[in-house]
Design a protein around this motif. Structure first.
Motif, mmCIF file in Angstrom:
data_model
loop_
_atom_site.group_PDB
_atom_site.id
_atom_site.type_symbol
_atom_site.label_atom_id
_atom_site.label_comp_id
_atom_site.label_asym_id
_atom_site.label_seq_id
_atom_site.Cartn_x
_atom_site.Cartn_y
_atom_site.Cartn_z
ATOM 1 N N GLN A 1 -5.053 -8.707 0.378
ATOM 2 C CA GLN A 1 -4.967 -8.344 1.791
ATOM 3 C C GLN A 1 -3.960 -7.225 1.996
ATOM 4 O O GLN A 1 -4.184 -6.306 2.807
ATOM 5 C CB GLN A 1 -4.564 -9.562 2.633
ATOM 6 N N ASN A 2 -2.853 -7.267 1.253
ATOM 7 C CA ASN A 2 -1.851 -6.198 1.345
ATOM 8 C C ASN A 2 -2.444 -4.859 0.937
ATOM 9 O O ASN A 2 -2.134 -3.817 1.546
ATOM 10 C CB ASN A 2 -0.644 -6.526 0.468
ATOM 11 N N LEU A 3 -3.282 -4.865 -0.121
ATOM 12 C CA LEU A 3 -3.949 -3.635 -0.544
ATOM 13 C C LEU A 3 -4.826 -3.079 0.578
ATOM 14 O O LEU A 3 -4.822 -1.876 0.852
ATOM 15 C CB LEU A 3 -4.814 -3.889 -1.791
ATOM 16 N N LYS A 4 -5.551 -3.968 1.238
ATOM 17 C CA LYS A 4 -6.418 -3.536 2.340
ATOM 18 C C LYS A 4 -5.581 -2.985 3.495
ATOM 19 O O LYS A 4 -5.949 -1.982 4.127
ATOM 20 C CB LYS A 4 -7.285 -4.707 2.813
ATOM 21 N N ASN A 5 -4.462 -3.632 3.773
ATOM 22 C CA ASN A 5 -3.588 -3.164 4.852
ATOM 23 C C ASN A 5 -3.041 -1.770 4.569
ATOM 24 O O ASN A 5 -2.768 -0.995 5.492
ATOM 25 C CB ASN A 5 -2.424 -4.141 5.048
#
Length: 236
Positions: free
Chosen positions: A214-218
């Motif tokens: 999710q951090n990568l997507k953010n």
């Protein structure tokens, strides 16, 4: 000015093929296979299975075209779980890589993209040999290919349950990767947790892995996040 034989010797000294040299200096138009290679990378990035299948060359007449087809089939296997690889494909790529004692950057790229066509033990042996080829680290582009390929081997070992081998490649990568190798370091960071989860069967690690994705997507790294997520889904 160099005579032809001197020029060819100089290019060989860079550990490059003539095609790689002319493409690298950027003053020559890419051939058909290079163009197809760029299309292949684009289709992998967007996980376009129909597009990938449409790139497969019917009745390939050269080794380069056979290699290109195997790259496509390996990408399809990794991204969708569908296995289009044949025994003939595996035997061909095995012989191609083991017959070449001195690899070029092209050969390293072939190895890194065709892991799914190879036996796990052979991947381990070839990967270990690659870690000892210091001359590939002299040229920046070659060094980049080596790092990317070793990350692929590391992930491959985890996904195929060869955890002891994965530990060996993790140690190599810890000393090889620099702070500027952002994508490679992120992949290793996440797959260290995947390795630990698969070894220990600890469900508490799953939320950490999900949060990393999710951090990568953010951060806008949707392609990398999707790729990792697909790997984890297809290699349970």
């Amino acid at each position: 000015m160099l005579l032809l034989d001197g020029f060819m010797h100089a290019v060989a000294g860079l550990n490059m093929t003539m095609s790689e040299f002319f493409l690298t200096i950027g003053h020559f138009e890419a051939g058909n296979l290079h163009t197809f290679g760029e299309k292949l990378k684009d289709l992998i990035n967007v996980q376009d299975m129909d597009g990938l299948k449409g790139l497969i060359i019917q009745k390939p007449r050269t080794n380069e075209k056979r290699i290109f087809n195997i790259k496509i089939k390996c990408a399809i296997r990794e991204l969708s779980g569908q296995n289009l690889l044949t025994d003939a494909d595996s035997q061909f790529i095995d012989k191609y890589l083991t017959d070449h004692e001195e690899w070029t950057a092209f050969d390293i790229d072939v190895f890194g993209m065709c892991l799914e066509a190879l036996d796990t033990e052979l991947v381990y042996q070839l990967g270990k040999q690659l870690t000892k080829k210091d001359k590939f680290r002299i040229l920046p582009y070659n060094a980049y290919i080596v790092k990317r390929t070793l990350v692929n081997v590391y992930v491959y070992m985890i996904l195929h349950g060869r955890f002891i081998y994965a530990d060996e490649f993790e140690k190599e990568l810890d000393s090889l990767l620099k702070s500027t190798d952002t994508e490679e370091k992120i992949a290793v960071h996440i797959f260290k947790k995947v390795l630990k989860y698969r070894q220990e069967k600890n469900p508490e690690l799953l939320p950490e892995i999900d949060q990393d994705l999710q951090n990568l997507k953010n951060l806008g790294a949707f392609g990398l996040a999707r790729m990792i997520d697909i790997f984890l889904t297809n290699y349970k």
